[in-house]
Design a protein around this motif. Sequence first.
Motif, mmCIF file in Angstrom:
data_model
loop_
_atom_site.group_PDB
_atom_site.id
_atom_site.type_symbol
_atom_site.label_atom_id
_atom_site.label_comp_id
_atom_site.label_asym_id
_atom_site.label_seq_id
_atom_site.Cartn_x
_atom_site.Cartn_y
_atom_site.Cartn_z
ATOM 1 N N ALA A 1 -5.810 72.605 23.913
ATOM 2 C CA ALA A 1 -6.738 72.755 25.027
ATOM 3 C C ALA A 1 -8.115 72.287 24.589
ATOM 4 C CB ALA A 1 -6.795 74.215 25.489
ATOM 5 N N HIS A 2 -8.916 71.909 25.562
ATOM 6 C CA HIS A 2 -10.309 71.544 25.276
ATOM 7 C C HIS A 2 -11.139 71.797 26.516
ATOM 8 C CE1 HIS A 2 -10.047 67.768 27.639
ATOM 9 N NE2 HIS A 2 -8.804 67.723 27.183
ATOM 10 N N GLY A 3 -12.428 71.965 26.316
ATOM 11 C CA GLY A 3 -13.330 72.243 27.419
ATOM 12 C C GLY A 3 -14.688 72.621 26.889
ATOM 13 N N GLU A 4 -15.418 73.474 27.637
ATOM 14 C CA GLU A 4 -16.735 73.934 27.213
ATOM 15 C C GLU A 4 -16.717 75.441 27.013
ATOM 16 O OE1 GLU A 4 -19.849 72.700 29.806
ATOM 17 O OE2 GLU A 4 -19.675 70.567 29.242
ATOM 18 N N TRP A 5 -17.272 75.884 25.887
ATOM 19 C CA TRP A 5 -17.358 77.322 25.623
ATOM 20 C C TRP A 5 -18.721 77.884 26.002
ATOM 21 C CZ3 TRP A 5 -20.633 79.727 22.005
ATOM 22 C CH2 TRP A 5 -21.343 78.862 21.159
ATOM 23 N N ALA A 6 -19.694 76.991 26.186
ATOM 24 C CA ALA A 6 -21.024 77.334 26.691
ATOM 25 C C ALA A 6 -21.542 76.103 27.406
ATOM 26 C CB ALA A 6 -21.947 77.766 25.554
ATOM 27 N N ASP A 7 -22.669 76.214 28.049
ATOM 28 C CA ASP A 7 -23.191 75.116 28.848
ATOM 29 C C ASP A 7 -23.390 73.854 28.003
ATOM 30 O OD1 ASP A 7 -24.264 73.664 30.966
ATOM 31 O OD2 ASP A 7 -26.301 74.378 30.573
ATOM 32 N N GLY A 8 -22.582 72.814 28.257
ATOM 33 C CA GLY A 8 -22.702 71.545 27.555
ATOM 34 C C GLY A 8 -22.137 71.529 26.151
ATOM 35 N N LEU A 9 -21.510 72.635 25.713
ATOM 36 C CA LEU A 9 -20.992 72.733 24.350
ATOM 37 C C LEU A 9 -19.466 72.771 24.373
ATOM 38 C CD1 LEU A 9 -23.482 75.349 22.852
ATOM 39 C CD2 LEU A 9 -23.657 72.847 22.878
ATOM 40 N N SER A 10 -18.857 71.829 23.656
ATOM 41 C CA SER A 10 -17.412 71.644 23.712
ATOM 42 C C SER A 10 -16.669 72.556 22.749
ATOM 43 C CB SER A 10 -17.053 70.192 23.373
ATOM 44 O OG SER A 10 -17.644 69.303 24.281
#
Length: 315
Positions: free
Chosen positions: A90-99
């Motif tokens: 999986a991949h995505g953002e854990w905080a605003d703008g942070l992958s």
Amino acid sequence: MTQAPTPTADTVRRLLRSLLADGTTGTAGPDVRPVRTAGAAGEHSTWWVGSRHVLRLAPDRETSARLRREPRLRDLVRPHIGVAVPVGVAHGEWADGLSYTLDTRLPGGSAEEHDVSAVGEADLAALLTGLREVPVRQAETLGVPRVGPRSLEALRRAAEGAAERLAEADEFDPVRLDQLTASATAQLAAQAGTAVLVHHDLRDEHLVVSADGRVRGVLDWTDAVVGDPAEDIAGLALAVGSPAAVRAATLAGYAARPCLRGLWLARCDTVVRLAGSLAGRDSGPLPLLRVQLRRAWEAILLERVTELREEDEEG
């Protein structure tokens, strides 16, 4: 600039509950532990997730971009290099703008835990051979930057000054650098048209090594560039020692010039970094930097033969 939040175990668990909603994490949430390495603090926070996964959290937007690129780069190199790379879950953002990326965990230890065997050196040779075969244009299309070769002469001059400071601290004999002359650095300059995909961070913790000494995988492709293949030979010299690194590079088809260039990049780097750490300018831990200096300055076969000849002449 907004300060990036510091990830905690609770932060990681909350993220993972939504990613691993298959009953494998239990009611208390997944077992998470920060990854501890012998090196300096990395650019991304890394966490073990149970026994099967690894989670990495980028601390800034620049690292985020490289972390987002990594799964596609791994897909590109996987058919070529002969050793495993992690598979993205999986991949995505854990905080605003942070992958973030959640990857499978490759079985095995690090090159710090297990010595690389002769067969393992063949695995490293396959890695270097495969990196040379990866289509450079495809890598650049993914956003992998092209980086010019470093000046070995500039590095030699920096190492000379650093070696004198290490001598005062009784850490290094600067006479050892006399082998690398200005004319030698000219001969070992990188040749035009030799740029390949370079992992550029082949530290011991990024090599997955089994108990029998086989190299089973390579981690962390975020620093990959298109550039000087001697940089990866230098990285291997720090991770597994100069003799093994040069043997692997030779088995991969590299001639004496890039092998010796990589050897001297590693040697000069270790002298400069150790001196910088003693002066408080390098964040690398002293024990690790001392080990890397020892590994880089191990004599390769050609040097040992020369030493024997000199001893015979003196006798």
